[in-house]
Design an enzyme around this catalytic site. Structure first.
Site, PDB file in Angstrom:
ATOM      1  N   CYS A   1      -5.996   1.678   6.010  1.00  0.00           N
ATOM      2  CA  CYS A   1      -6.620   0.415   6.406  1.00  0.00           C
ATOM      3  C   CYS A   1      -6.007   0.001   7.748  1.00  0.00           C
ATOM      4  O   CYS A   1      -5.013   0.591   8.193  1.00  0.00           O
ATOM      5  CB  CYS A   1      -6.371  -0.644   5.338  1.00  0.00           C
ATOM      6  SG  CYS A   1      -4.652  -1.232   5.258  1.00  0.00           S
TER       7      CYS A   1
ATOM      8  N   GLU B   1       1.066   3.790   1.961  1.00  0.00           N
ATOM      9  CA  GLU B   1       1.631   4.113   3.272  1.00  0.00           C
ATOM     10  C   GLU B   1       2.826   3.218   3.602  1.00  0.00           C
ATOM     11  O   GLU B   1       3.837   3.683   4.130  1.00  0.00           O
ATOM     12  CB  GLU B   1       0.583   3.951   4.388  1.00  0.00           C
ATOM     13  CG  GLU B   1      -0.625   4.806   4.220  1.00  0.00           C
ATOM     14  CD  GLU B   1      -1.795   4.104   3.542  1.00  0.00           C
ATOM     15  OE1 GLU B   1      -2.948   4.325   3.950  1.00  0.00           O
ATOM     16  OE2 GLU B   1      -1.557   3.330   2.585  1.00  0.00           O
TER      17      GLU B   1
ATOM     18  N   HIS C   1       0.862  -1.191   0.000  1.00  0.00           N
ATOM     19  CA  HIS C   1       0.000   0.000   0.000  1.00  0.00           C
ATOM     20  C   HIS C   1       0.893   1.234   0.000  1.00  0.00           C
ATOM     21  O   HIS C   1       2.064   1.179   0.400  1.00  0.00           O
ATOM     22  CB  HIS C   1      -0.881   0.011   1.243  1.00  0.00           C
ATOM     23  CG  HIS C   1      -1.922  -1.047   1.262  1.00  0.00           C
ATOM     24  ND1 HIS C   1      -3.037  -0.973   2.069  1.00  0.00           N
ATOM     25  CD2 HIS C   1      -2.043  -2.220   0.587  1.00  0.00           C
ATOM     26  CE1 HIS C   1      -3.784  -2.037   1.891  1.00  0.00           C
ATOM     27  NE2 HIS C   1      -3.202  -2.816   1.001  1.00  0.00           N
TER      28      HIS C   1
ATOM     29  N   CYS D   1      -2.159  -0.639   7.546  1.00  0.00           N
ATOM     30  CA  CYS D   1      -1.349   0.578   7.422  1.00  0.00           C
ATOM     31  C   CYS D   1      -1.416   1.412   8.695  1.00  0.00           C
ATOM     32  O   CYS D   1      -0.410   1.994   9.113  1.00  0.00           O
ATOM     33  CB  CYS D   1      -1.804   1.394   6.213  1.00  0.00           C
ATOM     34  SG  CYS D   1      -1.421   0.576   4.646  1.00  0.00           S
TER      35      CYS D   1
END
Length: 152
Positions: free
Chosen positions: A82, A54, A52, A85
Site C-alpha cells: 500500500c 512490511e 502491516h 508501506c
C-alpha cells in the site's frame, strides 16, 4: 533479483496470518541471500492500523542490523505494498521490492499510485510484481470469501 524461495516463505507467512484471522499477507527481508526479518499482518491482534506485514518486517530488520538504513536489502511481499508501506520501503532505503498479487484498490506500486516511480524521491527502489500472483491472490480471496460468509 527475484528468488522464488523467498516468495514461497512470504506465502507461508501469509497462510500463518490467515490462521490467526489476520488479512493473509507475508513479507520477508533478505540481505546477502539470507532472510534477516519476517512479518505478517498484525492489525487485528495489535489493534494498530500500521501493523502491516512490511512494516513489521522493516522494524525487525532494522533492529537486527542496528541501523534503519536497509540499503543492501530486498523485500518480498505477497501483496503489492500500500502507499504507507511503499513509502516506508523508500524511507528505509531498501534496494528492491518483489511482490505477488496486485492490489487494484490500494496498491502503492502502480495499481493506484506508484511510490516507486523513478525520480520521485531521493531514493529509488527497484520494484517488480506479479510473482506467484495466482497463489498469493488465492490466499487473499479465500480469506475474504470466508469473512463475507461469516458476516452474513
Amino acid at each position: 533479483m527475484y528468488d522464488e524461495k523467498f516468495m514461497l516463505r512470504a506465502l507461508n507467512l501469509a497462510k500463518e496470518a490467515d490462521a490467526l484471522d489476520e488479512v493473509p499477507v507475508g513479507a520477508v527481508i533478505v540481505k546477502d541471500g539470507e532472510i534477516i526479518a519476517e512479518g505478517i499482518n498484525r492489525k487485528e491482534r495489535d489493534l494498530v492500523a500500521t501493523h502491516h506485514a512490511e512494516m513489521i518486517a522493516i522494524e525487525k530488520a532494522a533492529k537486527k542490523l542496528g541501523n534503519w538504513w536497509l540499503e543492501d536489502c530486498e523485500i518480498y511481499v505477497t501483496l503489492e505494498p500500500c502507499p504507507m508501506c511503499a513509502m516506508a520501503i523508500v524511507l528505509s532505503r531498501i534496494k528492491s521490492v518483489n511482490f505477488g498479487a496486485y492490489d487494484p484498490k490500494s496498491g502503492g506500486a502502480g495499481s493506484v499510485v506508484n511510490i516507486f516511480e523513478k525520480g520521485k524521491f531521493n531514493h529509488y527502489v527497484e520494484c517488480s510484481g506479479g510473482y506467484m500472483a495466482a497463489e498469493c491472490g488465492k490466499v487473499l480471496s479465500e480469506y475474504f470469501k470466508r469473512k463475507r460468509k461469516k458476516d452474513k
